[in-house]
Scaffold this active site. Sequence first.
Site, PDB file in Angstrom:
ATOM      1  N   TRP A 147      29.207  51.406  32.022  1.00  0.00           N
ATOM      2  CA  TRP A 147      29.780  50.253  31.330  1.00  0.00           C
ATOM      3  C   TRP A 147      28.761  49.754  30.311  1.00  0.00           C
ATOM      4  CZ3 TRP A 147      29.551  44.599  33.156  1.00  0.00           C
ATOM      5  CH2 TRP A 147      30.390  43.801  32.355  1.00  0.00           C
ATOM      6  N   ASP A 228      28.549  48.193  42.031  1.00  0.00           N
ATOM      7  CA  ASP A 228      29.379  47.372  41.155  1.00  0.00           C
ATOM      8  C   ASP A 228      30.845  47.681  41.492  1.00  0.00           C
ATOM      9  OD1 ASP A 228      30.642  46.021  39.143  1.00  0.00           O
ATOM     10  OD2 ASP A 228      29.633  47.044  37.491  1.00  0.00           O
ATOM     11  N   ALA A 230      34.275  46.457  40.608  1.00  0.00           N
ATOM     12  CA  ALA A 230      35.003  45.581  39.677  1.00  0.00           C
ATOM     13  C   ALA A 230      36.494  45.902  39.601  1.00  0.00           C
ATOM     14  CB  ALA A 230      34.373  45.669  38.284  1.00  0.00           C
ATOM     15  N   LYS A 263      39.969  41.767  37.450  1.00  0.00           N
ATOM     16  CA  LYS A 263      40.986  42.787  37.177  1.00  0.00           C
ATOM     17  C   LYS A 263      42.030  42.820  38.292  1.00  0.00           C
ATOM     18  CE  LYS A 263      37.291  43.610  34.958  1.00  0.00           C
ATOM     19  NZ  LYS A 263      36.889  43.753  33.609  1.00  0.00           N
TER      20      LYS A 263
HETATM   21  C1  LIG Z   1      32.123  48.288  35.564  1.00  0.00           C
HETATM   22  C2  LIG Z   1      32.282  46.827  35.353  1.00  0.00           C
HETATM   23  N1  LIG Z   1      31.547  45.991  36.054  1.00  0.00           N
HETATM   24  C3  LIG Z   1      31.639  44.654  35.903  1.00  0.00           C
HETATM   25  C4  LIG Z   1      32.499  44.104  34.992  1.00  0.00           C
HETATM   26  C5  LIG Z   1      32.516  42.605  34.837  1.00  0.00           C
HETATM   27  O1  LIG Z   1      33.685  42.002  35.091  1.00  0.00           O
HETATM   28  P1  LIG Z   1      33.925  40.448  34.834  1.00  0.00           P
HETATM   29  O2  LIG Z   1      34.933  40.365  33.751  1.00  0.00           O
HETATM   30  O3  LIG Z   1      34.387  39.917  36.134  1.00  0.00           O
HETATM   31  O4  LIG Z   1      32.622  39.853  34.432  1.00  0.00           O
HETATM   32  C6  LIG Z   1      33.300  44.949  34.217  1.00  0.00           C
HETATM   33  C7  LIG Z   1      34.207  44.387  33.226  1.00  0.00           C
HETATM   34  O5  LIG Z   1      34.744  45.012  32.366  1.00  0.00           O
HETATM   35  C8  LIG Z   1      33.189  46.342  34.408  1.00  0.00           C
HETATM   36  O6  LIG Z   1      33.931  47.195  33.707  1.00  0.00           O
END
Ligand SMILES: Cc1ncc(COP(=O)(O)O)c(C=O)c1O
Length: 407
Positions: A147, A228, A230, A263
């Site tokens: 990411w 992570d 998410a 999400k």
């Molecule tokens: C891999 C990953 N981790 C963390 C996040 C962070 O999400 P948030 O919108 O809750 O900050 C995202 C958001 O796109 C993501 O793709």
Amino acid sequence: MITVPVPAQHEADRFPAHGWVWDFLQPQPPDPLLALIGMFAADGRPDKIDLGVGVYKDSEGRTPVFVAIKAAEQLLLDKQQTKSYVGPEGDVGYFRRLTPLIFGDLDIKGRLSGLQTAGGTGALRLGAELIARAQPDARIHVGTPTWANHPPIFNAARLHLATHRHVDVATQRLCFDEIIDALSNAERRDTVLLHGCCHNPTGADFDVTQWQALAEIMAERGLLPFIDLAYQGLGDGLAEDAAGVRIVAAHCPELLVAYSCDKNFGLYRERVGALFALSATPEAAATVQSNLLSLARANWSMPPDHGAALVRIVLESDELAASWRAELEEMRQRIVAMREGLATIDPTLTPLAGQKGMFSTLPLSPDQIRALREDHGVYMAGSGRINIAGFIPANLNSFVTALAAVR
Ligand SMILES: Cc1ncc(COP(=O)(O)O)c(C=O)c1O
């Protein structure tokens, strides 16, 4: 009317050629995805396809509010008596309700600490700061591509990044040997970032056997896993997507999980996250908790309440929780159907059917990505990342035709 007196020495020269502090700043590039959103909006072609933005979209191109969340909002509106502060730990009921969703029935009571955070991003940042506080020169191993916000978050917390390949984009192959190699050469107490499920940006997840191998090697070498998570529920299912976390938690004495509800509860702008920290002993967990609270105080003092309260209300109600699970499952199945549809129409896209979640990354050159956008109205990130939720059954064929034309 209030008139503001202008100091005499500034009158002749209201806008001096040189400032005091900001002159030392360098301009920063804008987020390329934001530019893409603008270009897509300005494109008048009715059959344009948006694969750029990283949010779920239904078959009508909408990012809807979950039915259960709407109901929870009504309940909150009716029942909430105060907007007074919560506390740096956020909504404790929210955190408590999320715990079994992630860890299942693992026996970790007493060893688990953590708190609500400002989104998954806040959880990643707080976790990184916790590591840096414990070990000022800490190193974090990150598989690439990852990411786009991971490196800036870890850099901002002053962690040292060490990278290895997660996926070979050209062949779509998960580089598991290289990952094992990187961990086998890591130093004791190094951190390892792992995507819990729905790898962003490749969709290339670990299977249970691979998680097992990773957990064993991290436990054996004294590495700190930082997972992570998410997109729980958007890959193989809610429990299935937490398998990695559960396997690692069963093997390693210490673990961090950065969680996002943005999400899987469709709460993006409400910024709903949590950081879970596992410690070897209850005493260590208490120390970790006190550190997390003090880091939260220095970052945002207390997290935003609304979204987390909604998640808590949904999870507290059997009826709302069932509705949320059903809607999430519908979203997941739509993503799976789009993946399978693409793989069926175009055999070169076969790997997409085995990948999970909203994202895959296609091996395309910048020229091919530009031609897709300019000549065919297909918008994707400059890295070749596509959001599978940008597809609908009616545009799969035209996408595959456009792809063939630029290859
Ligand atoms: C891999 C990953 N981790 C963390 C996040 C962070 O999400 P948030 O919108 O809750 O900050 C995202 C958001 O796109 C993501 O793709």
